[in-house]
Design a protein around this motif. Structure first.
Motif, PDB file in Angstrom:
ATOM      1  N   ASP A  45       0.697  -1.483  -0.398  1.00 51.35           N
ATOM      2  CA  ASP A  45      -0.669  -0.143   0.083  1.00 51.35           C
ATOM      3  C   ASP A  45       0.941   1.571   0.618  1.00 51.35           C
ATOM      4  O   ASP A  45       0.962   2.104   0.456  1.00 51.35           O
ATOM      5  CB  ASP A  45      -0.763   0.528   1.215  1.00 51.35           C
ATOM      6  N   GLY A  46       2.008   1.587  -1.335  1.00 47.82           N
ATOM      7  CA  GLY A  46       2.137   2.687  -0.951  1.00 47.82           C
ATOM      8  C   GLY A  46       3.085   2.464  -0.231  1.00 47.82           C
ATOM      9  O   GLY A  46       3.939   3.557   0.010  1.00 47.82           O
ATOM     10  N   SER A  47       4.170   1.190   0.108  1.00 42.13           N
ATOM     11  CA  SER A  47       5.187   1.697   1.086  1.00 42.13           C
ATOM     12  C   SER A  47       6.925   1.204   0.404  1.00 42.13           C
ATOM     13  O   SER A  47       6.501   1.085  -0.630  1.00 42.13           O
ATOM     14  CB  SER A  47       5.775   0.890   2.385  1.00 42.13           C
ATOM     15  N   GLU A  48       7.358   2.172   1.161  1.00 43.70           N
ATOM     16  CA  GLU A  48       9.095   2.282   0.151  1.00 43.70           C
ATOM     17  C   GLU A  48       9.472   0.970   0.558  1.00 43.70           C
ATOM     18  O   GLU A  48      10.871   1.226  -0.147  1.00 43.70           O
ATOM     19  CB  GLU A  48       9.622   3.550   0.793  1.00 43.70           C
ATOM     20  N   ALA A  49       8.893   0.363   1.504  1.00 44.19           N
ATOM     21  CA  ALA A  49      10.242  -0.894   2.190  1.00 44.19           C
ATOM     22  C   ALA A  49      10.561  -2.005   0.748  1.00 44.19           C
ATOM     23  O   ALA A  49       9.831  -2.063   0.107  1.00 44.19           O
ATOM     24  CB  ALA A  49       8.869  -1.568   3.652  1.00 44.19           C
ATOM     25  N   PHE A  50      12.216  -1.775   0.900  1.00 43.97           N
ATOM     26  CA  PHE A  50      12.176  -3.503  -0.029  1.00 43.97           C
ATOM     27  C   PHE A  50      12.419  -2.942  -1.129  1.00 43.97           C
ATOM     28  O   PHE A  50      13.294  -3.568  -2.332  1.00 43.97           O
ATOM     29  CB  PHE A  50      11.801  -4.381   0.469  1.00 43.97           C
ATOM     30  N   THR A  51      12.259  -1.664  -1.404  1.00 46.85           N
ATOM     31  CA  THR A  51      11.415  -1.081  -2.874  1.00 46.85           C
ATOM     32  C   THR A  51      12.885  -0.459  -3.760  1.00 46.85           C
ATOM     33  O   THR A  51      13.037  -1.138  -5.052  1.00 46.85           O
ATOM     34  CB  THR A  51      10.282  -0.375  -2.942  1.00 46.85           C
ATOM     35  N   GLY A  52      13.420  -0.450  -3.018  1.00 49.48           N
ATOM     36  CA  GLY A  52      14.900   0.119  -3.340  1.00 49.48           C
ATOM     37  C   GLY A  52      15.329  -1.264  -3.796  1.00 49.48           C
ATOM     38  O   GLY A  52      16.693  -0.491  -4.723  1.00 49.48           O
ATOM     39  N   GLY A  53      15.305  -1.994  -3.575  1.00 48.79           N
ATOM     40  CA  GLY A  53      17.058  -3.018  -3.897  1.00 48.79           C
ATOM     41  C   GLY A  53      17.058  -4.043  -2.820  1.00 48.79           C
ATOM     42  O   GLY A  53      17.588  -3.243  -1.563  1.00 48.79           O
ATOM     43  N   VAL A  54      17.861  -4.537  -2.858  1.00 53.19           N
ATOM     44  CA  VAL A  54      18.525  -4.825  -2.310  1.00 53.19           C
ATOM     45  C   VAL A  54      19.701  -6.165  -2.746  1.00 53.19           C
ATOM     46  O   VAL A  54      19.019  -7.093  -3.728  1.00 53.19           O
ATOM     47  CB  VAL A  54      18.071  -6.417  -1.017  1.00 53.19           C
TER      48      VAL A  54
END
Length: 154
Positions: A45-54
């Protein structure tokens, strides 16, 4: 503490010339379980968690017994053993009702794809990961740093 449970199908092509699942294929199995854990279960729901990559900075696998092809999937349990400012460690067990085939660990570093560099673990990510946190017990005979007594540091 919770563990993530992933049902992993085995493919005929996973076998090697010796008739068991090839060691390299285990990395794919762990990846499937990790992706299911981090991207399916992580906040949405629009969270930025882990979206930048690991990025993976380390893998460690102990192969305990041969796994041969069959139609029923294996279970991969995944949990968190370490959350630091700039990395985290996941542990896994690849198993079924007959026992454990492999135990493994992966160190992950959050990564900012736009900046092209590692980043810190966010507060939201820590909150999610903490639900699955089971701190690892030191190995038998290990020193304070977790390495075997008398181990050389290079």
């Amino acid at each position: 503490m919770a563990r993530h449970i992933y049902s992993c199908p085995l493919r005929w092509s996973d076998m090697d010339a010796f008739g068991h699942v090839n060691n390299v294929v285990y990395l794919r199995y762990l990846e499937e379980a990790r992706v299911d854990f981090m991207w399916r279960l992580a906040p949405g729901d629009g969270s930025e968690a882990f979206t930048g990559g690991v990025v993976v900075s380390r893998h460690e696998i102990d192969y305990l017994k041969p796994l041969v092809h069959r139609h029923s999937p294996v279970t991969i349990e995944t949990w968190v053993t370490e959350i630091r400012a700039a990395y985290l460690t996941l542990r896994y067990e690849v198993k079924d009702e007959d026992g454990v085939y492999a135990r493994a660990a992966t160190r992950l570093v959050p990564f900012d794809l736009e900046q092209g560099r590692p980043r810190r673990v966010s507060r939201e990510e820590v909150e999610f990961l903490t639900e699955y946190l089971e701190p690892a017990a030191p190995a038998k005979g290990a020193g304070r740093d977790g390495r075997p007594e008398g181990a050389l540091t290079v």
